[in-house]
Scaffold this active site. Sequence first.
Site, PDB file in Angstrom:
ATOM      1  N   LYS A   1       4.507  58.664 -47.715  1.00  0.00           N
ATOM      2  CA  LYS A   1       5.176  59.958 -47.486  1.00  0.00           C
ATOM      3  C   LYS A   1       6.376  59.791 -46.557  1.00  0.00           C
ATOM      4  O   LYS A   1       7.387  60.494 -46.701  1.00  0.00           O
ATOM      5  CB  LYS A   1       4.156  60.964 -46.949  1.00  0.00           C
ATOM      6  CG  LYS A   1       3.139  61.374 -48.018  1.00  0.00           C
ATOM      7  CD  LYS A   1       1.944  62.123 -47.458  1.00  0.00           C
ATOM      8  CE  LYS A   1       0.987  62.554 -48.576  1.00  0.00           C
ATOM      9  NZ  LYS A   1      -0.302  63.043 -48.072  1.00  0.00           N
TER      10      LYS A   1
ATOM     11  N   GLU B   1       8.641  67.263 -55.172  1.00  0.00           N
ATOM     12  CA  GLU B   1       8.271  68.103 -54.029  1.00  0.00           C
ATOM     13  C   GLU B   1       6.816  67.897 -53.607  1.00  0.00           C
ATOM     14  O   GLU B   1       6.495  67.863 -52.416  1.00  0.00           O
ATOM     15  CB  GLU B   1       8.501  69.583 -54.408  1.00  0.00           C
ATOM     16  CG  GLU B   1       8.236  70.551 -53.295  1.00  0.00           C
ATOM     17  CD  GLU B   1       9.115  70.314 -52.079  1.00  0.00           C
ATOM     18  OE1 GLU B   1      10.326  70.545 -52.181  1.00  0.00           O
ATOM     19  OE2 GLU B   1       8.591  69.892 -51.026  1.00  0.00           O
TER      20      GLU B   1
ATOM     21  N   GLU C   1      -8.385  60.622 -50.845  1.00  0.00           N
ATOM     22  CA  GLU C   1      -8.087  59.898 -52.081  1.00  0.00           C
ATOM     23  C   GLU C   1      -9.398  59.331 -52.625  1.00  0.00           C
ATOM     24  O   GLU C   1     -10.377  59.217 -51.883  1.00  0.00           O
ATOM     25  CB  GLU C   1      -7.114  58.744 -51.807  1.00  0.00           C
ATOM     26  CG  GLU C   1      -5.785  59.152 -51.204  1.00  0.00           C
ATOM     27  CD  GLU C   1      -4.938  60.015 -52.123  1.00  0.00           C
ATOM     28  OE1 GLU C   1      -4.752  59.646 -53.286  1.00  0.00           O
ATOM     29  OE2 GLU C   1      -4.469  61.069 -51.682  1.00  0.00           O
TER      30      GLU C   1
ATOM     31  N   LYS D   1       2.897  60.041 -54.730  1.00  0.00           N
ATOM     32  CA  LYS D   1       3.646  59.419 -53.619  1.00  0.00           C
ATOM     33  C   LYS D   1       3.612  57.900 -53.655  1.00  0.00           C
ATOM     34  O   LYS D   1       4.589  57.242 -53.319  1.00  0.00           O
ATOM     35  CB  LYS D   1       3.110  59.931 -52.279  1.00  0.00           C
ATOM     36  CG  LYS D   1       1.655  59.595 -51.985  1.00  0.00           C
ATOM     37  CD  LYS D   1       0.783  60.808 -51.901  1.00  0.00           C
ATOM     38  CE  LYS D   1      -0.655  60.467 -52.197  1.00  0.00           C
ATOM     39  NZ  LYS D   1      -1.587  61.523 -51.858  1.00  0.00           N
TER      40      LYS D   1
HETATM   41  N1  HSE Z   1      -5.309  62.411 -49.567  1.00  0.00           N
HETATM   42  C1  HSE Z   1      -4.125  63.159 -49.299  1.00  0.00           C
HETATM   43  C2  HSE Z   1      -4.318  63.918 -47.988  1.00  0.00           C
HETATM   44  C3  HSE Z   1      -3.852  64.101 -50.446  1.00  0.00           C
HETATM   45  O1  HSE Z   1      -5.439  63.917 -47.473  1.00  0.00           O
HETATM   46  O2  HSE Z   1      -3.375  64.477 -47.461  1.00  0.00           O
HETATM   47  C4  HSE Z   1      -2.509  64.756 -50.418  1.00  0.00           C
HETATM   48  O3  HSE Z   1      -1.457  63.830 -50.475  1.00  0.00           O
END
Ligand code: HSE
Length: 370
Positions: free
Chosen positions: A189, A113, A174, A89
Amino acid sequence: MKIGLLGHGVVGRGVTAILDGKYPDLEITKILVKDLSEGNDPRYTLSAEEILNDPEIGMIVECMGGVQPAGSYVLQAMKQGKHAVTSNKKMLASLLEEILAASSEHHVQVRFEASCGGGIPWIHELEHIRRIDEITGFRGIMNGTTNYILSAMHENGTDFAEALKQAQKLGYAEQDPSDDIDGMDVRYKCCISLFAACGLVISPDLIPAFGIRHIHASDAAWAKQHGRVIKMIGEGSPQGACVMPRILKSNDPMSAVFSNQNRLETDSPTLGVAAFSGQGAGSLPTAHAVVQDILDIARGCTQMKTEYERIDQTGIFEGTYYISGNGAEALNLPVKEKGNGFIITEHILLNDLMQALPEGHALFIAEVCE
Ligand code: HSE
């Protein structure tokens, strides 16, 4: 079709686990890794060029993370006539225009996706809805880490640092959890969703984003005492997008989404509000979305629309805001209610709130929703 996989971490390993040996016409022939000691797979290579310059490879699947070198590899592959699938993303939101241009110019597909909502078929549904409707808005719990933290704080009174540690241990966060807790992950996102839902491209840093880094147990407790739940919400519409913790009433369906789950909603004229929920992170759910993209390309599904309009500012957002932490009471804002260590503003413009905030503040800010 032969596939080159870039990255063999949490998502990449899920992709090989789902795809290897299951589809006779699809074969991952090379895998780019940072270190050959990552595993014992004869497909491993340390050379991106070996994959990008391989004329037999018709598609690359990027699961490396980070803007660079992932973005350059994807663009280089597309320029060489290879289709691209990405779960990344941050890279996609940052280089969206270039990637869309490469797709049109070189007549190759790009699919993403898994970049938003993990395993939830969100981008596909937006594309589907847009065949009939203009989407008037979307909102969602798009980050599993912050939802896990906020759920633990709400349900068990866990403090923020402890809940973050648990989320990291469970593999939701992350590598550097700043992107999760400062709202950047949701910002990326929202950028991607804004394109998929409304055909708009905006630079991520133009989207106002507030996180939960400075939340305290007392904030979650205040919400609970008032029959409310704090959730991290990303929202967008043809006017723009915004990321902010929101103090929701308990009858809002978003308030019942717990642990690391995601929930995404759209609104459009003939369909009305449609909601999608499920695993927004994790190896196999995210890889499921990646492999769906691979199958769509291999099975000849057409590319989603790549036309877009660029916007250089986000819309006007307004609301009533809960602000807690040292200095909240000293802010030059109209106050409706004062409590122990927090204020609630009158209904104001988000822009006025942002102007009133001192640089480097350590305040927790959330919209109190009606
Ligand atoms: N670190 C992200 C989350 C992972 O916690 O949603 C998925 O994009």
